[in-house]
Design a protein around this motif. Structure first.
Motif, mmCIF file in Angstrom:
data_model
loop_
_atom_site.group_PDB
_atom_site.id
_atom_site.type_symbol
_atom_site.label_atom_id
_atom_site.label_comp_id
_atom_site.label_asym_id
_atom_site.label_seq_id
_atom_site.Cartn_x
_atom_site.Cartn_y
_atom_site.Cartn_z
ATOM 1 N N ALA A 6 0.907 -1.192 0.126
ATOM 2 C CA ALA A 6 0.019 -0.076 -0.023
ATOM 3 C C ALA A 6 0.879 1.188 0.043
ATOM 4 O O ALA A 6 1.959 1.200 0.555
ATOM 5 C CB ALA A 6 -0.979 -0.169 1.055
ATOM 6 N N CYS A 204 -2.833 -1.691 4.632
ATOM 7 C CA CYS A 204 -3.231 -0.342 4.118
ATOM 8 C C CYS A 204 -2.642 0.713 4.869
ATOM 9 O O CYS A 204 -2.081 0.534 6.037
ATOM 10 C CB CYS A 204 -4.820 -0.115 4.475
ATOM 11 S SG CYS A 204 -5.385 -0.747 5.993
ATOM 12 N N ALA A 329 -13.193 -1.884 1.499
ATOM 13 C CA ALA A 329 -12.730 -0.884 0.842
ATOM 14 C C ALA A 329 -13.671 0.302 1.463
ATOM 15 O O ALA A 329 -14.795 -0.089 1.828
ATOM 16 C CB ALA A 329 -13.112 -0.834 -0.719
ATOM 17 N N GLU A 371 -12.721 -5.123 -4.807
ATOM 18 C CA GLU A 371 -11.530 -4.748 -4.523
ATOM 19 C C GLU A 371 -11.375 -3.149 -3.980
ATOM 20 O O GLU A 371 -10.520 -3.129 -2.869
ATOM 21 C CB GLU A 371 -10.522 -4.891 -5.771
ATOM 22 C CG GLU A 371 -10.379 -6.241 -6.208
ATOM 23 C CD GLU A 371 -9.577 -7.026 -5.381
ATOM 24 O OE1 GLU A 371 -8.688 -6.415 -4.668
ATOM 25 O OE2 GLU A 371 -9.528 -8.303 -5.298
ATOM 26 N N GLN A 372 -11.925 -2.195 -4.543
ATOM 27 C CA GLN A 372 -11.724 -0.940 -4.050
ATOM 28 C C GLN A 372 -13.109 -0.139 -4.669
ATOM 29 O O GLN A 372 -13.791 -0.439 -5.489
ATOM 30 C CB GLN A 372 -10.536 -0.317 -4.890
ATOM 31 C CG GLN A 372 -10.149 1.064 -4.164
ATOM 32 C CD GLN A 372 -8.848 1.376 -4.795
ATOM 33 O OE1 GLN A 372 -8.783 1.987 -5.739
ATOM 34 N NE2 GLN A 372 -7.781 1.365 -3.731
ATOM 35 N N SER A 421 -7.145 -4.545 -8.915
ATOM 36 C CA SER A 421 -6.648 -4.233 -7.622
ATOM 37 C C SER A 421 -6.739 -2.821 -7.022
ATOM 38 O O SER A 421 -6.852 -2.652 -5.725
ATOM 39 C CB SER A 421 -5.291 -4.874 -6.982
ATOM 40 O OG SER A 421 -4.542 -4.493 -7.963
ATOM 41 N N CYS A 422 -6.595 -1.901 -7.648
ATOM 42 C CA CYS A 422 -6.514 -0.698 -7.207
ATOM 43 C C CYS A 422 -6.869 0.513 -8.480
ATOM 44 O O CYS A 422 -6.593 0.008 -9.880
ATOM 45 C CB CYS A 422 -5.104 -0.173 -6.648
ATOM 46 S SG CYS A 422 -3.718 -0.303 -7.911
ATOM 47 N N SER A 424 -7.350 4.983 -9.274
ATOM 48 C CA SER A 424 -7.138 6.267 -8.834
ATOM 49 C C SER A 424 -7.890 7.276 -9.450
ATOM 50 O O SER A 424 -7.668 7.239 -10.798
ATOM 51 C CB SER A 424 -5.736 6.750 -8.529
ATOM 52 O OG SER A 424 -5.641 7.915 -7.878
ATOM 53 N N SER A 467 -0.917 -0.869 -5.698
ATOM 54 C CA SER A 467 -1.304 0.539 -5.199
ATOM 55 C C SER A 467 -1.086 1.420 -6.458
ATOM 56 O O SER A 467 0.020 1.452 -7.208
ATOM 57 C CB SER A 467 -0.424 0.899 -4.110
ATOM 58 O OG SER A 467 -0.771 2.001 -3.408
ATOM 59 N N HIS A 469 -1.837 5.661 -7.079
ATOM 60 C CA HIS A 469 -2.440 7.003 -6.649
ATOM 61 C C HIS A 469 -2.004 8.176 -7.087
ATOM 62 O O HIS A 469 -0.686 8.388 -7.413
ATOM 63 C CB HIS A 469 -2.168 7.100 -4.827
ATOM 64 C CG HIS A 469 -2.763 6.198 -4.247
ATOM 65 N ND1 HIS A 469 -4.128 6.143 -3.790
ATOM 66 C CD2 HIS A 469 -2.317 4.958 -3.676
ATOM 67 C CE1 HIS A 469 -4.584 5.073 -3.151
ATOM 68 N NE2 HIS A 469 -3.472 4.491 -2.781
#
Length: 556
Positions: A6, A204, A329, A371-372, A421-422, A424, A467, A469
């Motif tokens: 994370a 996380c 999440a 997942e998110q 998995s992620c 943004s 991850s 972001h």
């Protein structure tokens, strides 16, 4: 083997310009000694329970409804016992039973500590001689270099107003760390500023700008969730810290103040494994800090509950049980400060008003494990959900389904072949979304009303992506931090990609780049040896038919 599970950005201007070194003084010794004693009492309780279980297994008691008889003693046993007693007599002069005890030293000093064993893991540290100034210590013969070296060290720790911090939760050789990186955008530089050790595998991390147990005071802290049920709060402005500033969990005690009677209470109170309203009893899977009320932190756990923590008191203000499986999440609404979005392995998403814990909540469903989840900062009626099947969903919060099974998304996108998995959402550029997957790719998307379209796809060399972001500041809004299974962090300046510039030039003012544009990628690359070990491990897992991905690391 190393991996990063994370990451999180720290906005510019919140870090101290000159972080301070950790100081181990009398107060700090007292604080850690008390906390260590709590852990020691837990270990003693576990040992006593194990002994009782062993005694029951050989005694004449019922175990699981079955009567277990103790075997009768035989004459041979009496002879053996007699021989053992004679052997004990021969060893009496050596006093072997007290071999490990500390010798009692008489001291006429009225302030001397009482003789006897010390339960703390820091044992006899108080008995060590130390000096405030190294010049007074007769055993230190090397002269100090003076203030010049201290000034150099201070400059090395300096964080500029134009620097960003990136928090990274890393596992390396079975040791867990929280690393704090400094990202210097103008210099194309990324380096580890400092790190701390964590008690378990981190799952996380979230940046928090409130100081625990200090109502109304701002701070610069990292909240870390691990396989353990506790949440640790670390002060990012202190380098080489030994213990978190606060721990949110069963005891919910700050590291600064531990009541003297807490140790006695812990002796009488065993750790509970049953879900309750006060603390989590299983792994922490997600954290979300409320940007409207900085003292509020939401946590999601494998114990199927969500907790709302008040950082002013470091206690759980409320607990929520909206899901029937692990909650993985969380995302706060961008304009309605009390609304929290949550996603679970029960394949549902809930939008709950945290002020009304007992009221009915709207619920949406998806085709596989969540997942998110993310609320759209540019359209407060829309939210996004990624799933294990690699699909990205866009929902309108105003369209409530009669049941989760009958949920209808505005659109769905098969973004990746592996688990999504992620993802943004860019906070500055509307319609700009990045997705990351266990298929090792990062993809950039242009979201329009009708349907999303892919702008570019890249393998950034971080392995399976866990991850991704975008940076929170407008000056570096196009920077995307990506990390994964190879233990590498890469910061991708997406504005240097030709396709990105062509697509988003009409939406926002793009950075001015002179001459030929070369794509920028700044990071700490993975070690070649570690990459080879990871490739061998994945090949072995595929040969055994094991499922890959971050989800395989979570406890059942």
């Amino acid at each position: 083997m190393s991996m990063i599970t994370a990451t999180a950005w720290v906005p510019r201007g919140h870090a101290a310009a000159f972080p301070t070194k950790y100081v181990f003084d009398e107060d700090e010794y007292s604080r850690i000694s008390k906390l260590a004693k709590l852990e020691l009492e837990d270990a003693k309780d576990d040992l006593e329970n194990a002994r009782q279980a062993m005694n029951k297994s050989v005694g004449g008691e019922e175990i699981g409804g079955v009567k277990v008889d103790q075997p009768d003693a035989s004459p041979g046993d009496d002879e053996a016992q007699s021989g053992a007693e004679e052997g004990d007599d021969d060893l009496e002069e050596y006093d072997m039973e007290n071999y490990d005890d500390e010798p009692v030293v008489e001291d006429d000093d009225e302030d001397a500590d009482e003789a006897g064993p010390n339960d703390s893991i820091f044992g006899n540290i108080k008995g060590l001689a130390y000096y405030t100034d190294n010049k007074d210590d007769p055993y230190i013969t090397l002269p100090e270099e003076g203030g010049e070296s201290d000034e150099e060290e201070r400059e090395e720790l300096q964080i500029l107003a134009t620097d960003n911090l990136i928090l990274s939760a890393r596992i390396e050789d079975e040791v867990a760390h929280l690393e704090t990186y400094v990202y210097e955008d103008e210099a194309d530089n990324l380096y580890v500023h400092h790190d701390v050790m964590l008690p378990a595998i981190p799952l996380c991390v979230e940046w928090v700008n409130a100081r625990p147990n200090r109502s109304g005071q701002i701070g610069n802290f990292a909240a870390v969730g691990t396989m353990d049920p506790d949440i640790e709060l670390w002060d990012l402005d202190i380098v080489d810290g030994m213990y978190p500033t606060a721990v949110l969990g069963q005891s919910s005690q700050t590291a600064a103040e531990v009541p003297s009677d807490l140790i006695e209470k812990k002796k009488k109170k065993k750790k509970s494994k049953k879900a309750n309203d006060s603390y989590h009893v299983d792994s922490i899977l997600a954290l979300a800090a409320n940007r409207h009320s900085s003292n509020l932190l939401a946590s999601a756990s494998a114990d199927k509950t969500i907790k709302l923590w008040d950082l002013n008191t470091c206690t759980a203000a409320q607990s929520y049980s909206h899901h029937t499986d692990k909650v993985c999440a969380l995302s706060w609404h961008p304009t309605q400060a009390s609304v929290l979005l949550s996603g679970s392995y029960d394949r549902t998403i809930v939008a709950a008003d945290m002020r009304a814990p007992n009221s009915a909540v709207p619920r949406w469903g998806v085709e596989s494990d969540v997942e998110q989840v993310r609320c759209d900062p540019h359209n407060d009626q829309h939210f996004y959900v990624s799933t294990e099947n690699g699909i990205l969903h866009c929902f309108d919060a105003r369209q409530l389904p009669p049941s989760p099974e009958k949920s209808k998304a505005l659109w769905t996108l098969q973004a990746h072949e592996g688990s999504l998995s992620c993802f943004s959402i860019n906070p500055v550029v509307p319609g700009f979304i990045a997705t990351g997957s266990t298929d090792r790719t990062v993809k950039l998307w242009n979201i329009v009303e009708s349907a999303p379209s892919m702008v570019v796809s890249r393998d950034l060399g971080v392995g399976k992506v866990f991850s991704a972001h975008f940076a929170p500041d407008e000056a570096v809004a196009f920077r995307l931090a990506v990390a994964g299974s190879k233990g590498a962090v890469q910061v991708w300046d997406t504005s240097t990609n030709r396709a990105v510039r062509e697509v988003f030039a009409g939406k926002v003012k793009m950075p001015v780049l002179d001459g030929e544009v070369k794509e920028r990628l700044v990071g700490l690359p993975a070690d070649d040896e570690e990459a080879e070990e990871e490739a061998e491990a994945e090949a072995a897992a595929e040969g055994n038919g094991e499922a890959g991905g971050w989800e395989s690391m979570e406890e059942d």
